[in-house]
Motif scaffolding. Structure first.
Motif, PDB file in Angstrom:
ATOM      1  N   UNK A  79       1.585  -0.765 -19.836  1.00 36.66           N
ATOM      2  CA  UNK A  79       1.638   0.579 -19.231  1.00 36.66           C
ATOM      3  C   UNK A  79      -0.356   0.350 -18.824  1.00 36.66           C
ATOM      4  N   UNK A  80      -1.118   0.134 -18.651  1.00 35.35           N
ATOM      5  CA  UNK A  80      -2.819  -0.268 -18.569  1.00 35.35           C
ATOM      6  C   UNK A  80      -2.570  -0.150 -16.107  1.00 35.35           C
ATOM      7  N   UNK A  81      -1.005  -1.844 -16.701  1.00 36.78           N
ATOM      8  CA  UNK A  81      -1.861  -2.022 -15.846  1.00 36.78           C
ATOM      9  C   UNK A  81      -0.460  -0.654 -14.169  1.00 36.78           C
ATOM     10  N   UNK A  82       0.769  -0.434 -14.856  1.00 37.13           N
ATOM     11  CA  UNK A  82       0.885   0.453 -14.068  1.00 37.13           C
ATOM     12  C   UNK A  82      -0.058   1.493 -13.365  1.00 37.13           C
ATOM     13  N   UNK A  83      -0.715   2.213 -14.600  1.00 35.91           N
ATOM     14  CA  UNK A  83      -1.431   3.075 -14.821  1.00 35.91           C
ATOM     15  C   UNK A  83      -3.004   3.042 -14.139  1.00 35.91           C
ATOM     16  N   UNK A  84      -3.218   1.733 -13.576  1.00 35.89           N
ATOM     17  CA  UNK A  84      -4.657   1.045 -12.400  1.00 35.89           C
ATOM     18  C   UNK A  84      -3.299   1.106 -11.344  1.00 35.89           C
ATOM     19  N   UNK A  85      -2.257   0.387 -11.236  1.00 34.80           N
ATOM     20  CA  UNK A  85      -2.101   1.255 -10.216  1.00 34.80           C
ATOM     21  C   UNK A  85      -1.904   1.985  -9.359  1.00 34.80           C
ATOM     22  N   UNK A  86      -1.202   3.228 -10.296  1.00 33.56           N
ATOM     23  CA  UNK A  86      -0.824   4.739  -9.469  1.00 33.56           C
ATOM     24  C   UNK A  86      -2.517   5.099  -9.811  1.00 33.56           C
ATOM     25  N   UNK A  87      -3.278   4.884 -10.240  1.00 36.00           N
ATOM     26  CA  UNK A  87      -4.587   5.390  -9.740  1.00 36.00           C
ATOM     27  C   UNK A  87      -5.593   4.597  -8.466  1.00 36.00           C
ATOM     28  N   UNK A  88      -4.832   3.296  -7.929  1.00 36.42           N
ATOM     29  CA  UNK A  88      -4.845   2.527  -7.218  1.00 36.42           C
ATOM     30  C   UNK A  88      -4.812   3.343  -6.021  1.00 36.42           C
ATOM     31  N   UNK A  89      -3.962   3.960  -5.897  1.00 31.51           N
ATOM     32  CA  UNK A  89      -2.693   4.699  -4.399  1.00 31.51           C
ATOM     33  C   UNK A  89      -3.997   5.856  -4.630  1.00 31.51           C
ATOM     34  N   UNK A  90      -4.604   6.699  -5.777  1.00 34.57           N
ATOM     35  CA  UNK A  90      -5.474   7.848  -5.092  1.00 34.57           C
ATOM     36  C   UNK A  90      -6.450   7.304  -5.113  1.00 34.57           C
ATOM     37  N   UNK A  91      -7.338   6.687  -4.903  1.00 34.39           N
ATOM     38  CA  UNK A  91      -8.678   5.748  -5.106  1.00 34.39           C
ATOM     39  C   UNK A  91      -8.426   5.231  -3.932  1.00 34.39           C
TER      40      UNK A  91
END
Length: 159
Positions: A79-91
């Protein structure tokens, strides 16, 4: 604690700063360096900007897999990997639109501070799949905002 948040037995309510340092270093590495290099290589190609954003976001997300080695449960790390990936798009969208890594650093700091405070106030929160589902769902608007910011993004290629 590998997450940088001390459990209830240590200064309850006071994160130790690891997540803030990680946010700064991750933004410098993934958006300040990696995104810059990939956009320089792919940015002028059709769809190159979005490919650069997704590549750096996926690598950023995957970097969180180290938590498995640190003893975190695999479903939580997933879940952390998925969340970080999606946040990475925003960043990445913040960096591309602002032409600076600093907005992404500041937002990442704020998000990590929130997650750290939540983990300290409810120690089992971040250690459960349901806790990360809440974080993931709250992060979906950031993904949508990031993609919206990147619409027609090829006009900023080479950022």
């Amino acid at each position: 604690d590998p997450d940088g948040v001390r459990g209830p037995e240590h200064n309850r309510g006071q994160p130790n700063g690891f997540e803030q340092a990680a946010a700064f270093l991750e933004e410098v590495a993934f958006r300040g360096a990696m995104l810059w290099v990939v956009v320089r290589c792919w940015g002028k190609l059709p769809g190159g900007l979005l490919k650069a954003v997704w590549l750096t976001a996926v690598v950023f997300g995957a970097s969180h897999a180290i938590r498995i080695v640190l003893g975190r449960p695999a479903p939580v790390v997933g879940m952390l990997i998925l969340d970080a990936t999606l946040a990475g798009v925003f960043y990445a969208a913040l960096v591309i639109r602002s032409r600076s890594v600093w907005p992404a650093v500041l937002v990442h700091l704020a998000i990590n501070a929130y997650i750290g405070a939540r983990a300290v106030s409810v120690p089992e929160f971040a250690e459960t799949v349901s806790g990360w589902i809440v974080i993931l769902l709250s992060g979906l608007p950031l993904l949508v905002l990031g993609l919206w910011m990147l619409r027609g993004g090829d006009r900023t290629a080479g950022a």
